[in-house]
Write a protein that holds these residues in place. Structure first.
Motif, PDB file in Angstrom:
ATOM      1  N   GLU A  81     -11.210   0.592   6.817  1.00 39.00           N
ATOM      2  CA  GLU A  81     -10.644   1.361   5.696  1.00 39.00           C
ATOM      3  C   GLU A  81     -11.819   1.996   4.959  1.00 39.00           C
ATOM      4  OE1 GLU A  81      -9.830  -0.417   1.986  1.00 39.00           O
ATOM      5  OE2 GLU A  81     -11.953  -0.855   2.183  1.00 39.00           O
ATOM      6  N   THR A  83     -12.101   2.284   1.303  1.00 38.18           N
ATOM      7  CA  THR A  83     -12.338   1.951  -0.104  1.00 38.18           C
ATOM      8  C   THR A  83     -13.648   1.187  -0.332  1.00 38.18           C
ATOM      9  OG1 THR A  83      -9.956   1.909  -0.338  1.00 38.18           O
ATOM     10  CG2 THR A  83     -11.209   1.020  -2.181  1.00 38.18           C
ATOM     11  N   ARG A 112      -8.927  -0.693  13.466  1.00 38.93           N
ATOM     12  CA  ARG A 112      -8.404  -2.052  13.273  1.00 38.93           C
ATOM     13  C   ARG A 112      -7.873  -2.557  14.614  1.00 38.93           C
ATOM     14  NH1 ARG A 112      -4.907  -1.352   7.609  1.00 38.93           N
ATOM     15  NH2 ARG A 112      -6.623  -0.331   6.489  1.00 38.93           N
ATOM     16  N   GLU A 114      -5.350  -4.002  16.033  1.00 40.43           N
ATOM     17  CA  GLU A 114      -3.961  -4.391  15.771  1.00 40.43           C
ATOM     18  C   GLU A 114      -3.173  -4.324  17.069  1.00 40.43           C
ATOM     19  OE1 GLU A 114      -2.029  -3.731  12.014  1.00 40.43           O
ATOM     20  OE2 GLU A 114      -3.232  -1.937  11.786  1.00 40.43           O
ATOM     21  N   TYR A 121      -2.038   2.045  15.452  1.00 43.52           N
ATOM     22  CA  TYR A 121      -3.063   2.245  16.480  1.00 43.52           C
ATOM     23  C   TYR A 121      -4.312   1.449  16.123  1.00 43.52           C
ATOM     24  CZ  TYR A 121       0.174   6.084  16.829  1.00 43.52           C
ATOM     25  OH  TYR A 121       1.325   6.807  16.904  1.00 43.52           O
ATOM     26  N   GLN A 126      -7.536   8.315   8.415  1.00 45.31           N
ATOM     27  CA  GLN A 126      -6.988   8.196   7.055  1.00 45.31           C
ATOM     28  C   GLN A 126      -7.473   9.353   6.183  1.00 45.31           C
ATOM     29  OE1 GLN A 126      -8.128   4.433   5.247  1.00 45.31           O
ATOM     30  NE2 GLN A 126      -6.268   3.431   5.960  1.00 45.31           N
ATOM     31  N   GLU A 130      -9.620   8.229  -4.105  1.00 46.86           N
ATOM     32  CA  GLU A 130      -9.969   7.228  -5.114  1.00 46.86           C
ATOM     33  C   GLU A 130     -10.245   7.911  -6.453  1.00 46.86           C
ATOM     34  OE1 GLU A 130      -9.646   4.302  -3.994  1.00 46.86           O
ATOM     35  OE2 GLU A 130     -10.368   4.209  -1.920  1.00 46.86           O
ATOM     36  N   ARG A 257       0.781  -5.825  -0.294  1.00 44.98           N
ATOM     37  CA  ARG A 257      -0.295  -5.106   0.381  1.00 44.98           C
ATOM     38  C   ARG A 257      -1.296  -6.081   1.005  1.00 44.98           C
ATOM     39  NH1 ARG A 257      -0.646  -0.895   1.590  1.00 44.98           N
ATOM     40  NH2 ARG A 257      -2.639  -0.244   0.750  1.00 44.98           N
ATOM     41  N   TYR A 261      -8.207  -6.729  -2.827  1.00 43.82           N
ATOM     42  CA  TYR A 261      -8.817  -6.206  -4.052  1.00 43.82           C
ATOM     43  C   TYR A 261      -7.819  -5.694  -5.085  1.00 43.82           C
ATOM     44  CZ  TYR A 261      -8.916  -2.010  -0.936  1.00 43.82           C
ATOM     45  OH  TYR A 261      -8.630  -1.010  -0.042  1.00 43.82           O
ATOM     46  N   TYR A 262      -6.533  -5.676  -4.757  1.00 38.52           N
ATOM     47  CA  TYR A 262      -5.596  -5.045  -5.689  1.00 38.52           C
ATOM     48  C   TYR A 262      -5.371  -5.859  -6.961  1.00 38.52           C
ATOM     49  CZ  TYR A 262      -4.633  -1.643  -2.107  1.00 38.52           C
ATOM     50  OH  TYR A 262      -4.770  -0.641  -1.183  1.00 38.52           O
ATOM     51  N   ALA A 279       4.605   2.542   6.501  1.00 35.55           N
ATOM     52  CA  ALA A 279       4.459   3.358   5.293  1.00 35.55           C
ATOM     53  C   ALA A 279       3.578   4.565   5.607  1.00 35.55           C
ATOM     54  CB  ALA A 279       3.818   2.523   4.197  1.00 35.55           C
ATOM     55  N   VAL A 280       3.909   5.735   5.048  1.00 35.74           N
ATOM     56  CA  VAL A 280       3.010   6.877   5.264  1.00 35.74           C
ATOM     57  C   VAL A 280       1.758   6.745   4.414  1.00 35.74           C
ATOM     58  CG1 VAL A 280       4.476   8.690   6.215  1.00 35.74           C
ATOM     59  CG2 VAL A 280       4.401   8.374   3.761  1.00 35.74           C
ATOM     60  N   GLY A 306      -2.203   7.425   6.580  1.00 28.56           N
ATOM     61  CA  GLY A 306      -2.532   7.541   7.997  1.00 28.56           C
ATOM     62  C   GLY A 306      -2.100   8.897   8.527  1.00 28.56           C
TER      63      GLY A 306
HETATM   64  P1  HAM Z   1      -3.632   0.339   4.082  1.00 26.60           P
HETATM   65  O1  HAM Z   1      -2.231   0.130   3.602  1.00 26.60           O
HETATM   66  O2  HAM Z   1      -4.233  -0.757   4.868  1.00 26.60           O
HETATM   67  O3  HAM Z   1      -4.522   0.652   2.797  1.00 26.60           O
HETATM   68  O4  HAM Z   1      -3.678   1.654   4.916  1.00 26.60           O
HETATM   69  C1  HAM Z   1      -3.271   2.880   4.344  1.00 26.60           C
HETATM   70  C2  HAM Z   1      -2.474   3.694   5.325  1.00 26.60           C
HETATM   71  O5  HAM Z   1      -3.201   3.840   6.548  1.00 26.60           O
HETATM   72  C3  HAM Z   1      -1.147   3.078   5.759  1.00 26.60           C
HETATM   73  O6  HAM Z   1      -0.132   3.333   4.816  1.00 26.60           O
HETATM   74  C4  HAM Z   1      -0.891   3.842   7.049  1.00 26.60           C
HETATM   75  O7  HAM Z   1      -0.391   5.143   6.767  1.00 26.60           O
HETATM   76  C5  HAM Z   1      -2.284   3.948   7.617  1.00 26.60           C
HETATM   77  N1  HAM Z   1      -2.533   2.871   8.584  1.00 26.60           N
HETATM   78  C6  HAM Z   1      -2.923   1.606   8.339  1.00 26.60           C
HETATM   79  N2  HAM Z   1      -3.068   0.913   9.487  1.00 26.60           N
HETATM   80  C7  HAM Z   1      -2.745   1.764  10.486  1.00 26.60           C
HETATM   81  C8  HAM Z   1      -2.706   1.654  11.919  1.00 26.60           C
HETATM   82  N3  HAM Z   1      -3.048   0.541  12.555  1.00 26.60           N
HETATM   83  N4  HAM Z   1      -2.332   2.749  12.632  1.00 26.60           N
HETATM   84  C9  HAM Z   1      -1.997   3.895  12.011  1.00 26.60           C
HETATM   85  N5  HAM Z   1      -2.035   4.059  10.673  1.00 26.60           N
HETATM   86  C10 HAM Z   1      -2.394   3.015   9.921  1.00 26.60           C
HETATM   87  C11 HAM Z   1      -5.856   0.926   2.841  1.00 26.60           C
HETATM   88  O8  HAM Z   1      -6.473   1.158   3.842  1.00 26.60           O
HETATM   89  C12 HAM Z   1      -6.477   1.006   1.457  1.00 26.60           C
HETATM   90  N6  HAM Z   1      -7.929   1.206   1.632  1.00 26.60           N
HETATM   91  C13 HAM Z   1      -5.851   2.120   0.658  1.00 26.60           C
HETATM   92  C14 HAM Z   1      -6.441   2.267  -0.706  1.00 26.60           C
HETATM   93  C15 HAM Z   1      -7.339   3.195  -1.105  1.00 26.60           C
HETATM   94  N7  HAM Z   1      -6.161   1.512  -1.747  1.00 26.60           N
HETATM   95  C16 HAM Z   1      -6.857   1.921  -2.786  1.00 26.60           C
HETATM   96  N8  HAM Z   1      -7.592   2.942  -2.389  1.00 26.60           N
END
Ligand code: HAM
Length: 426
Positions: A81, A83, A112, A114, A121, A126, A130, A257, A261-262, A279-280, A306
């Motif tokens: 990610e 952040t 990731r 996953e 994926y 992303q 911020e 979530r 850190y939230y 989630a989008v 994403g």
């Molecule tokens: P997150 O919910 O882990 O948050 O990921 C944010 C978005 O990334 C998800 O809503 C989704 O759209 C996309 N995403 C996550 N994992 C995958 C995956 N394996 N494949 C495809 N898309 C994915 C964060 O990453 C936090 N850093 C967001 C944030 C920024 N919070 C505060 N600032």
């Protein structure tokens, strides 16, 4: 042996590029109008940064990071990610002296490990946004608004915010105790993962997907009933701002979530066709993160979206991106002398900004014109002995099937006049 793209990664073929270009261009434009500035951070960082920033007890850190030792013996992790990396950069470059809030966005691949499925994926892109330095719930609103604006601009239907507050270090520990106490009567029904999570990261029991855990989650106490005065005030203010703007949101007590850190606000956006599993976007406030990473106490709020999921949603909702500009002129030739003239003319056209291609390999004129048709060309220029002798070019209008002769000297201007709107190559 036939090589394949690694599990959970995808090639982005030319026919998908219009989606990518369009989505990224719209995102850049919209976040720019809200005053966010682009910021690049490395694709890999010290493993420690993510372990500390995202949280040791999260799924991401426990089982999803691509971690390896580099040749210097340092533990490196491909960013799961943005952040944590953006906060590291904020501290490292002393960005707190800039006007507050410091509003940054980044776009790029994240990684990731996953279990891959539709919309999930191992390498995914992303957009990360911020807003750093402000406590005001109006900054939460601004960050949520920019996400909303992007999806509304793309034409998504049935958008909804999922909203919750996860409290702060004052009230979160008390709620965790209440939650763990409630679960004591249900330990025999819940899944093994939840039994484990109750000891390591209790809030995560709330977003468990196992069927046997659902009735237990439905009866669980709500975090929002255990917020301290400050967090309750922040949450109420944010909701009243959302009400003022008529933004639909659902209070979702299960939304916790997957990152540690939230604090206070957490949110996601769901859209028709992609729904709750995927989630989008997701985000929230992280008022303790910068301090945790060695900086001064600094609040912040953000989200990430994403890009593959956005494109999947566009396709599911039948929304087409505009086509990319593509060459509309095909040069066909007959004979060696005409081929050399065609190569020269091709150079002239391209220098004049007219996108053009030619058929290589000395195929028959018929085969070359068939290729021009399949590539959706507007005009085919034909050069043969006759045309060379007359100082002309035969121009075939591929849609109407009509032909005419045009002077070689005037052909560039002739095409410039006729080719105005770009057209897509199928
Ligand atoms: P997150 O919910 O882990 O948050 O990921 C944010 C978005 O990334 C998800 O809503 C989704 O759209 C996309 N995403 C996550 N994992 C995958 C995956 N394996 N494949 C495809 N898309 C994915 C964060 O990453 C936090 N850093 C967001 C944030 C920024 N919070 C505060 N600032």
């Amino acid at each position: 042996m036939q090589y394949k793209a690694p599990t959970g990664t995808q090639d982005i073929l030319p026919e998908d590029q219009p989606y990518w270009r369009y989505v990224i261009a719209r995102m850049r434009h919209i976040v720019g109008t809200y005053g966010f500035q682009e910021m690049g951070v490395p694709i890999f960082e010290d493993t420690f940064l993510f372990a500390r920033g995202v949280g040791e007890a999260t799924d991401i850190v426990e089982k999803e990071m691509y971690t390896f030792e580099d040749r210097g013996g340092h533990s490196i992790t491909l960013r799961p990610e943005f952040t944590a990396g953006v906060m590291r950069a904020y501290i490292e470059h002393g960005m707190r002296v800039r006007p507050s809030p410091v509003k940054l966005y980044s776009i790029g691949p994240t990684f990731r490990y996953e279990r891959p499925q539709a919309g999930r994926y191992r390498q995914f892109w992303q957009l990360n946004v911020e807003s750093i330095g402000e406590q005001d719930p109006a900054t939460d609103l601004e960050v949520m608004s920019v996400a909303w604006h992007i999806y509304a601009d793309l034409g998504f239907r049935e958008l909804s915010f999922q909203l919750n507050s996860t409290g702060c270090p004052q009230c979160k520990p008390g709620y965790k105790q209440v939650l763990v106490a409630y679960y004591q009567d249900h330990l025999h029904v819940i899944c093994d993962d939840c039994n484990r999570r109750l000891g390591t990261n209790p809030l995560r029991v709330l977003d468990c997907k196992q069927p046997q855990c659902q009735p237990v989650i439905a009866g669980a106490p709500h975090m929002t009933d255990h917020l301290c005065v400050e967090c309750a005030g922040h949450f109420a203010a944010l909701q009243s701002y959302l009400d003022d703007l008529d933004r639909p949101y659902t209070l979702n007590h299960r939304l916790v979530r997957g990152l540690d850190y939230y604090t206070k606000t957490v949110f996601e956006v769901w859209a028709e066709g992609i729904g709750a599993q995927n989630a989008v976007c997701g985000g929230g406030r992280y008022d303790g993160l910068i301090e945790l990473l060695g900086g001064p106490p600094t609040p912040g709020v953000g989200f990430a979206s994403g890009i593959e999921r956005i494109i999947l949603t566009l396709k599911q909702q039948g929304i087409e991106p505009p086509p990319l500009p593509a060459p509309r002129v095909f040069l066909a030739y007959r004979g060696e002398a005409a081929k050399r003239a065609a190569i020269r003319l091709l150079g002239l056209l391209r220098e004049a900004g007219v996108g053009a291609v030619m058929g290589f390999g000395d195929r028959s004129l018929k085969a070359q014109l068939r290729q021009a048709g399949r590539q959706g060309m507007a005009y085919a220029l034909v050069l043969g002995e006759d045309e060379l002798a007359a100082g002309q070019v035969t121009v075939r209008d591929m849609t109407r099937g009509q032909q005419e002769r045009v002077a070689r000297d005037g052909i560039v201007a002739w095409l410039q006049n006729r080719l105005t709107a770009p057209r897509h190559t199928p």
